[in-house]
Scaffold this active site. Sequence first.
Site, PDB file in Angstrom:
ATOM      1  N   HIS A  23      -6.439   1.316  -5.123  1.00 47.91           N
ATOM      2  CA  HIS A  23      -4.751   1.044  -5.631  1.00 47.91           C
ATOM      3  C   HIS A  23      -3.873   1.133  -4.780  1.00 47.91           C
ATOM      4  CE1 HIS A  23      -2.246   0.640  -8.525  1.00 47.91           C
ATOM      5  NE2 HIS A  23      -1.554   1.767  -8.638  1.00 47.91           N
ATOM      6  N   ASP A  83       2.286  -1.340  -7.243  1.00 50.12           N
ATOM      7  CA  ASP A  83       2.368  -0.929  -9.286  1.00 50.12           C
ATOM      8  C   ASP A  83       3.443  -1.226 -10.029  1.00 50.12           C
ATOM      9  OD1 ASP A  83       0.964   1.675  -9.864  1.00 50.12           O
ATOM     10  OD2 ASP A  83       2.927   2.378  -9.324  1.00 50.12           O
TER      11      ASP A  83
END
Length: 329
Positions: free
Chosen positions: A306, A106
């Site tokens: 994610h 991320d």
Amino acid sequence: MQPEPSAVPRHRTVEAPAGRLHLVEQGSGPLVLLVHGFPESWYSWRHQLPALASAGYRAVAIDVRGYGRSSRPAETDAYRMLDLVADNVAVVRALGEESAVIVGHDWGSNIASASALLHPEAFTAVALLSVPYAPPGGPRPTDVFSRIGGPEQEFYVSYFQEPGRAEAEIEPDVRGWLAGFYAALSADTMPAPNDPDPHFVARDGGWLRDRFPTEALPAWLSEDDLDVYTGEFERTGITGALNRYRTMDRDWEDLAPYRGAPVEQPSLFIGGTLDASTTWMSDAIDAYPTTLPGLTASHLLDGCGHWIQQERPDEVNRLLTDWLAALQG
């Protein structure tokens, strides 16, 4: 029988430009530095630390400045990319090493790629999880994000950039907000394709959490795991984490000399097919032959969201350790 000392995770703090950085290390051997994203901590690497240690590496997961037990400078400008890169270099030096392989997820992916770009002598290889590498440059970030969403909804990055606004939503119920945010971007709990997109907030005064799922935690996140994350953000507040979004224009200015620059070191990318980061940035992945000329492999894990190293720890561990072994030759 007691475990070998190198097999036991060790917490410590080291001096860095941030003031102090908290880290957790496990194992011995070549240094692998693990950098988390938003809204996480060193704990997001809990599955990788023992796997890397067992494979013969000194695995070190940090709390990025503003998070967990690391220092939280008060000034928003203290969260610019140049300072986060300087923190990473300081960690390598404080651990008595000359160089490391850096792995990021991320925001940590952006921090890792910038670290490799600015300090190739310190970061000899880079693995990027979830967020593809895109070289510095292009239009001013706030201009780009303000155009995403249209008249009725606002992109989450713009929402996060206004000081105090997201804090007012998150901090009264940190646990509930984190649970919803994690669920919104997880493969097994994310909203259906036709449901309102949780990456946007209604411009009529709505909150981001209005679009979060609330029925169940994702399979990768236990109540105990959520307690760990919640405890950290209830103690520290969320501003330090959000300040990363509030310095993007400053990063754009600071990194202007590196506009369009490739990361030359050996690299690896792992993403999820259900992660908006990989679908929205598919052009960046397509550009890897130019932007990541040292790319060894690019993997998209089918049906993964994610939170890739937590959703699919066994697959990610195998891909990382195989890649690291190939680097050692």
